[in-house]
Design an enzyme around this catalytic site. Sequence first.
Site, short mmCIF file in Angstrom:
data_model
loop_
_atom_site.label_atom_id
_atom_site.label_comp_id
_atom_site.label_asym_id
_atom_site.label_seq_id
_atom_site.Cartn_x
_atom_site.Cartn_y
_atom_site.Cartn_z
N ILE A 186 5.33 5.45 41.29
CA ILE A 186 4.59 6.64 40.90
C ILE A 186 4.93 6.89 39.44
O ILE A 186 6.11 6.92 39.07
CB ILE A 186 4.94 7.85 41.80
CG1 ILE A 186 4.18 9.11 41.36
CG2 ILE A 186 6.43 8.12 41.83
CD1 ILE A 186 4.39 10.30 42.31
N SER A 187 3.93 7.01 38.59
CA SER A 187 4.17 7.12 37.15
C SER A 187 4.93 8.39 36.82
O SER A 187 4.88 9.39 37.53
CB SER A 187 2.84 7.12 36.40
OG SER A 187 2.16 5.89 36.55
#
Length: 670
Positions: free
Chosen positions: A63-64
Amino acid sequence: MAMRSQAERRAAMVERNIARRGIRSPLVLEALGAVPREQFLPAALGEFAYDDAPLPIDEGQTISQPYIVALMTEALGLQGGERVLEIGTGSGYAAAVLAHIAKDVYTVERYGQLATKAADTLSHLGYGNVHVLHGDGTLGWPEHAPYDAIVVAAGGPSVPEALKAQLKVGGRLVIPVGADRGLQELVRVTRRSQHDYQQEDLADVRFVPLVGAEGWAPERPDDIPPPAPPPRRRSRDADLELVESIRAACEPFQDIETVDLNPLLARIGDARVVLLGEASHGTSEFYRMRERISRELIERRGFSFVAIEGDWPDAARVDHYVRHAEYPPSEWTAFARFPTWMWRNEEVRRFVDWLRDHNQQLEPQRRVTFRGLDLYSLYNSIRSVLAYLDQVDPHTARVARLRYGCLTPWEADPATYGRAALTGQYETCETKVVAMLNTLRSKQQAYAEHDGERFLDAMQNAQLVANAEQYYRIMYYGSRASWNLRDGHMFDTLKNLLEFYGPDSRGIVWAHNSHVGDSIATEMSHRGEYNIGHLCKQEFGRAAFSIGFGTHDGTVAAASDWDGPMQTMKVTPSLANSYEALCHEAGEQQFLLSLRAPSSPELLAGLSRPRLERAIGVIYRPETELQSHYFQADLTRQFDEYIWFDRTHAVTPLQVQMLAGLPDTYPFGV
């Protein structure tokens, strides 16, 4: 103290890590503040939901980090009500952020398990305007095209033609692109017409590979990475043996003023450049040890100048003082902008006063100079160029005022110029400032006849203006290009000084470990970054000698945020499995350790294994220390020598009362 709720942590994250880093869109800030990131993470990672860092999710994906999500979303230029295509659903977090702004979000995920889980999470949280498809994202979702905006959360070798075709005229596509599967440039593609696309570089980033028909080929049939192996733990016995090797090889000392530096000077030998580091910008022992080593190098080895990680015009004010210069000093007080404590402190003042006394005994042409390598002082440099030209060439001075006038509106905040130039809201000044630099170069011989020292100062300031203009254009997005430009400028300045003072000249550099240690031995090289230490090794080989510093705990002068007030902060004890922890366990309070020629093969092998190393700058955030201040490094390749202080103390910033009554020429005046 009661623990903060997730909502409070989310609000703090948006303020500190998103808004303060330059994200301005109210829609983006509101969306980041509304989406519960913890709902998109595995339960075990919930406590890290509002750290500004990427986190692992299923299928070997991530997840960025929130800032990257915000940056990419803002780059789309959404105003509300758009149709958006997202490639790489992942956990669904970024899709939820987009859904707070856009009318409809269509998101494509290659991995079926991720697509199903993200759809369930989004539905559970009420994001009815997000539509999830399990498929090849490189081909887009043509049934719902054209799209006002497309965002791709994986790095491809090029921009997929299928995605460009599904973009509306006037629409924007943001995607990481690069020839390396793990390192990309974030680019924005704007469709100008049916066949005309404009591309802009935004930032250097690292994303998982974009796999598919118009992306990377699968590395395995299903392209699902194998489970990550458990962390390989070094045996405690091996670490204890390494600690014993450090204890046996190090050279302990009791006091900075009485330490025997003869062995170190012998190891330095005939080096032309000695780079003295520091593990923070606010530690007294680092400054005092650099001063002691510099005094020895100047008195016993005839070094010509000291060049610091500070601005050229500010250092010139100090140089005027320490060399008893005859020409009038600059009108400003040296190092009066943030972070003032980095150079305006009692430790630097002591060295400056010593250098002035030392120079008084020497002929003017043999006096040791004090120079600045950095490029932040854009406007002080412009003033110096103009003042010089007013004296030697009034006509060219008038031309310079016209050319530099391009930058005048941004004097209070040069970073704002960079943002305006990048977004196309203001014409860049590059051509004009480079033309001014070339004008000075073309008149070098004539000007130098007036005063070689003054011409060096003017030329260096003109070069600084040209480089700083470029730096402020590219620094806004935190690209590796801004780091490389800055360190490249500092290295070029160092070479200019060595050339100016002649083939027998020798220089001392004072800068952070992250600048003077060879970048090839750290994570920096994987990001495409280089530094002064690496450039010096390339240029001078073994004639460049770099010294790193480290500490276990104590106090440090730093701020929590850029332009924030200086605080005396506690330094958190070093983390296990770090070089600092090894040195602490060696049990000596302070010592020198040779790395260029370690005393035993066991020591060389043990210190050559990559480990964590700590770096504290002018900003220190102990609450996120692992993410904010530690990096992987190979100490024996990074430095030629390492100096250890187990417990350290903050520098003493200069107060007004310390400076009262000093002559007007004193560089750190009130």
